[in-house]
Design a protein around this motif. Sequence first.
Motif, PDB file in Angstrom:
ATOM      1  N   ALA A 263       0.840  -1.193   0.000  1.00 37.19           N
ATOM      2  CA  ALA A 263       0.000   0.000   0.000  1.00 37.19           C
ATOM      3  C   ALA A 263       0.876   1.244   0.000  1.00 37.19           C
ATOM      4  O   ALA A 263       1.770   1.375   0.840  1.00 37.19           O
ATOM      5  CB  ALA A 263      -0.908   0.016   1.227  1.00 37.19           C
ATOM      6  N   THR A 265       0.530   5.270   0.441  1.00 38.37           N
ATOM      7  CA  THR A 265      -0.479   6.149   1.018  1.00 38.37           C
ATOM      8  C   THR A 265       0.052   7.563   1.233  1.00 38.37           C
ATOM      9  O   THR A 265       1.254   7.756   1.456  1.00 38.37           O
ATOM     10  CB  THR A 265      -0.943   5.636   2.394  1.00 38.37           C
ATOM     11  OG1 THR A 265       0.089   5.886   3.355  1.00 38.37           O
ATOM     12  CG2 THR A 265      -1.264   4.156   2.359  1.00 38.37           C
ATOM     13  N   ILE A 278      -5.569  -0.755   7.701  1.00 42.87           N
ATOM     14  CA  ILE A 278      -5.495  -0.529   6.256  1.00 42.87           C
ATOM     15  C   ILE A 278      -5.242  -1.837   5.521  1.00 42.87           C
ATOM     16  O   ILE A 278      -5.924  -2.175   4.549  1.00 42.87           O
ATOM     17  CB  ILE A 278      -4.378   0.485   5.930  1.00 42.87           C
ATOM     18  CG1 ILE A 278      -4.713   1.863   6.517  1.00 42.87           C
ATOM     19  CG2 ILE A 278      -4.163   0.590   4.421  1.00 42.87           C
ATOM     20  CD1 ILE A 278      -3.532   2.818   6.547  1.00 42.87           C
ATOM     21  N   MET A 279      -4.274  -2.615   5.998  1.00 44.67           N
ATOM     22  CA  MET A 279      -3.892  -3.837   5.300  1.00 44.67           C
ATOM     23  C   MET A 279      -4.957  -4.921   5.426  1.00 44.67           C
ATOM     24  O   MET A 279      -5.245  -5.652   4.467  1.00 44.67           O
ATOM     25  CB  MET A 279      -2.539  -4.334   5.811  1.00 44.67           C
ATOM     26  CG  MET A 279      -1.429  -3.305   5.707  1.00 44.67           C
ATOM     27  SD  MET A 279      -1.289  -2.558   4.059  1.00 44.67           S
ATOM     28  CE  MET A 279      -0.104  -3.658   3.302  1.00 44.67           C
ATOM     29  N   MET A 282      -7.706  -3.963   3.010  1.00 41.30           N
ATOM     30  CA  MET A 282      -7.338  -4.297   1.638  1.00 41.30           C
ATOM     31  C   MET A 282      -7.579  -5.771   1.355  1.00 41.30           C
ATOM     32  O   MET A 282      -8.204  -6.140   0.349  1.00 41.30           O
ATOM     33  CB  MET A 282      -5.856  -3.970   1.390  1.00 41.30           C
ATOM     34  CG  MET A 282      -5.557  -2.518   1.120  1.00 41.30           C
ATOM     35  SD  MET A 282      -3.766  -2.222   0.930  1.00 41.30           S
ATOM     36  CE  MET A 282      -3.358  -3.340  -0.428  1.00 41.30           C
ATOM     37  N   SER A 296      -9.271   0.449  -3.113  1.00 41.56           N
ATOM     38  CA  SER A 296      -8.691   1.749  -2.776  1.00 41.56           C
ATOM     39  C   SER A 296      -9.781   2.792  -2.547  1.00 41.56           C
ATOM     40  O   SER A 296      -9.714   3.587  -1.600  1.00 41.56           O
ATOM     41  CB  SER A 296      -7.739   2.212  -3.883  1.00 41.56           C
ATOM     42  OG  SER A 296      -6.582   1.401  -3.933  1.00 41.56           O
ATOM     43  N   LEU A 314      -4.550   6.338  -1.970  1.00 43.85           N
ATOM     44  CA  LEU A 314      -4.099   4.971  -1.704  1.00 43.85           C
ATOM     45  C   LEU A 314      -3.917   4.227  -3.010  1.00 43.85           C
ATOM     46  O   LEU A 314      -4.809   4.210  -3.857  1.00 43.85           O
ATOM     47  CB  LEU A 314      -5.128   4.231  -0.837  1.00 43.85           C
ATOM     48  CG  LEU A 314      -4.921   2.721  -0.647  1.00 43.85           C
ATOM     49  CD1 LEU A 314      -3.611   2.426   0.079  1.00 43.85           C
ATOM     50  CD2 LEU A 314      -6.098   2.101   0.096  1.00 43.85           C
ATOM     51  N   SER A 316      -3.353   0.423  -4.024  1.00 41.91           N
ATOM     52  CA  SER A 316      -3.425  -0.941  -3.493  1.00 41.91           C
ATOM     53  C   SER A 316      -2.803  -1.898  -4.498  1.00 41.91           C
ATOM     54  O   SER A 316      -3.239  -1.969  -5.647  1.00 41.91           O
ATOM     55  CB  SER A 316      -4.884  -1.346  -3.241  1.00 41.91           C
ATOM     56  OG  SER A 316      -5.480  -0.519  -2.263  1.00 41.91           O
TER      57      SER A 316
END
Length: 337
Positions: A263, A265, A278-279, A282, A296, A314, A316
């Motif tokens: 990612a 960002t 975040i991860m 995703m 994203s 973002l 991805s």
Amino acid sequence: MDGAGTGAGAGAAPDAVALHAVGAAAAQGSRPSQQDRHVVFTPEALPREIGERIAIFAVFDGHGSHLVAQHAQTNILQSILASPEFRKGHYEAAMQAAIDKEEETLFKEFRDGEEKFAVAGSTASIAVVNLSSGTLVVGNLGDSHILLAEVERGGGGDGEVKDVRRLTVSHKPDNPPEKQRIEQAGGEVHDQHEIPRLGSLNMSRALGDLQYKKPLNSMDKGPVTEEQTIAAGDPGKERGDFLSRQLATTRVELKRDAQYLLALTTDGVTNAQRDRVIMHSMAGLFGQGLRANEVSESIVKECVSKPGSDNATLISVFLKGSSSSGSGNEWLSNASA
């Protein structure tokens, strides 16, 4: 933007890692304008004479205006590709050479009349992924970040997100090494509303902002702004660059038997959500069947949903090792949080 790659062409040795999918999204948030910019280049978009399958991604978070971020978006990729070090696999040196060239161009254009380059700047976070060898190299200035996580198949067949890592460095003026460097260059760090700053900036490395760099930070040359005066320390001391353009770099060798989330960002994302969130988002959204660009978009939309939100961007990226579980375009589904 959304894309996917399945590996090397017919007759070629298989890539160590496949670019399974990539997608990017940006949102303005509560800010009066969108100053983020980003770059997504898949192997198909790069010159064939490079010989290896390489993907390049970057995010730039502008401040003062969008001009420096936009300038970097337009020019830095080509400068990386043009560097002799790039063909040797010395990606750290190639990225730094591109940053140096960008700074030289900004200064020339400032001298030619673009005064905004003295008081506007941008972060930079760049990732080069050599899919043929499985090498990932990242470099950054400022506080835009690159995150990496591994996705592993669990006993129940679900994907487990593990080993979430921030590969970049947050360059802040009060970090002891950064503060020492600023002071050795003849500058000083001050607090404004309890936030450590270099002049008006809450970062210690960036593109542009030429007023904090040689030769414009000499008080008898260039624009003398209130911010520049605040950043200057002892007026009798010879000055270096208060604001650095030296990238912090990290190199990772990706495993052939793993799948990865990457990612890129701006801080409108990492200040709004924790890295692990975040991860996991995703992985979970992609496992539910969303395309990479939709992943994203969903995360960015959540990041700007509250009042006072920042610009948020973002990229991805979903990477699949050549001998990881599954085959072809299969991806671990229903990744667990």
